[in-house]
Write a protein that holds these residues in place. Structure first.
Motif, PDB file in Angstrom:
ATOM      1  N   LYS A  62       0.822  -1.208   0.000  1.00  0.00           N
ATOM      2  CA  LYS A  62       0.000   0.000   0.000  1.00  0.00           C
ATOM      3  C   LYS A  62       0.857   1.259   0.000  1.00  0.00           C
ATOM      4  O   LYS A  62       0.536   2.245  -0.668  1.00  0.00           O
ATOM      5  N   LYS A  65       2.150   1.781  -3.546  1.00  0.00           N
ATOM      6  CA  LYS A  65       1.127   2.296  -4.458  1.00  0.00           C
ATOM      7  C   LYS A  65       0.811   3.758  -4.154  1.00  0.00           C
ATOM      8  O   LYS A  65       0.623   4.567  -5.060  1.00  0.00           O
ATOM      9  N   LEU A  66       0.747   4.107  -2.867  1.00  0.00           N
ATOM     10  CA  LEU A  66       0.449   5.478  -2.466  1.00  0.00           C
ATOM     11  C   LEU A  66       1.557   6.424  -2.918  1.00  0.00           C
ATOM     12  O   LEU A  66       1.292   7.491  -3.486  1.00  0.00           O
ATOM     13  N   LYS A  68       3.750   5.965  -5.340  1.00  0.00           N
ATOM     14  CA  LYS A  68       3.785   6.053  -6.803  1.00  0.00           C
ATOM     15  C   LYS A  68       2.674   6.966  -7.317  1.00  0.00           C
ATOM     16  O   LYS A  68       2.880   7.783  -8.210  1.00  0.00           O
ATOM     17  N   SER A  69       1.485   6.842  -6.729  1.00  0.00           N
ATOM     18  CA  SER A  69       0.370   7.686  -7.130  1.00  0.00           C
ATOM     19  C   SER A  69       0.680   9.158  -6.862  1.00  0.00           C
ATOM     20  O   SER A  69       0.417  10.032  -7.679  1.00  0.00           O
ATOM     21  N   ASP A  72       3.378  10.391  -9.298  1.00  0.00           N
ATOM     22  CA  ASP A  72       2.844  10.591 -10.648  1.00  0.00           C
ATOM     23  C   ASP A  72       2.023  11.870 -10.751  1.00  0.00           C
ATOM     24  O   ASP A  72       2.010  12.531 -11.789  1.00  0.00           O
ATOM     25  N   SER A  73       1.326  12.221  -9.653  1.00  0.00           N
ATOM     26  CA  SER A  73       0.501  13.424  -9.691  1.00  0.00           C
ATOM     27  C   SER A  73       1.347  14.694  -9.577  1.00  0.00           C
ATOM     28  O   SER A  73       1.047  15.712 -10.190  1.00  0.00           O
TER      29      SER A  73
END
Length: 264
Positions: A62, A65-66, A68-69, A72-73
């Motif tokens: 988790k 993923k957090l 990376k998100s 990316d933003s």
């Protein structure tokens, strides 16, 4: 000039001892790992009961993923699009030099795309392996440039190589002499001005002592290239989550939560 350099470093003739056969870039399958599957480091993060291991793996996934998100933003990825443009051959049989190729993997891909690929490496074992795959491969030496014609290269790739070199300007000058007018040079290097290095400092994975001899802030690298006759220089920033997490691995190791061989 803001160059980051290893002030106490191995002699150039001894540095090969720090490149063992299991050195990651020498592994042909290095890019085939699945980031979605927890690796042995996360599986053994805590020596506890199986239920605690399961929870820790879920938490790490988790977090990955957090992060990376979020990355990316904050940093929209324009790199991949530019990368694809660079590696489209201008014509069938155009010549690509992979300087510091590490293995045959990239050369295989380049050949499939229509390039005539050449590999140069510092390891005899790597060069032999590349030749076994049917590619032209040369062992790095002062004489290696005599084996490549002047103004014969359409594209040169230096993928995380420049930071390992003791005399980078000499190598850049030699490469320039072998490039056709209008040819391209693609350099990828760790960024000592990046967020990961600024936050994690001595725990930053990109330091990679003692293999990384010099680390170049983008502005300095551009100046070096201009001084070496290169022109039309463009800089792109790539967000690499894996290296940030590996840096966190050093933090976990220093806190006594994982073993040193689990950092990577």
């Amino acid at each position: 000039c803001n160059l980051v350099f290893l002030s106490s470093r191995p002699l150039e003739k001894e540095i090969h001892h720090f490149y063992p056969e299991d050195y990651e870039p020498y592994q042909a399958n290095q890019f085939q790992e699945s980031l979605s599957a927890p690796d042995s480091a996360s599986r053994n993060l805590f020596k506890a009961k199986s239920w605690l291991k399961t929870i820790s793996k879920k938490i790490l996934t988790k977090i990955f993923k957090l992060y990376k998100s979020l990355a990316d933003s904050i940093f929209p990825e324009s790199f991949e699009e530019q990368y694809q443009k660079i590696y489209e051959p201008s014509e069938a049989g155009a010549t690509l030099l992979d300087f510091g190729c590490g293995s045959e993997q990239f050369l295989d891909v380049a050949k499939e795309k229509g390039w005539n690929p050449i590999g140069i490496d510092f390891s005899e074992r790597v060069v032999e392996g590349v030749r076994d795959r049917g590619h032209q491969a040369l062992l790095m030496s002062p004489q290696v440039w005599d084996e490549i014609e002047d103004e014969s290269l359409d594209l040169v790739r230096m993928h995380h190589v420049l930071e390992h070199l003791y005399r980078p300007k000499e190598d850049l000058e030699a490469i320039y002499a072998k490039m056709k007018p209008g040819a391209k040079l693609h350099i990828a290097v760790p960024n000592p001005d990046g967020i990961s290095s600024r936050i994690l400092r001595s725990n930053w994975w990109g330091l990679e002592c003692p293999r990384h001899i010099m680390l170049y802030p983008p502005v300095l690298l551009e100046k070096i290239l201009i001084d070496t006759k290169y022109s039309q220089i463009e800089t792109f920033y790539r967000t690499i989550v894996k290296d940030f997490l590996r840096s966190c691995g050093y933090v976990l190791y220093n806190l006594g939560l994982i073993n040193h061989n689990q950092v990577g």
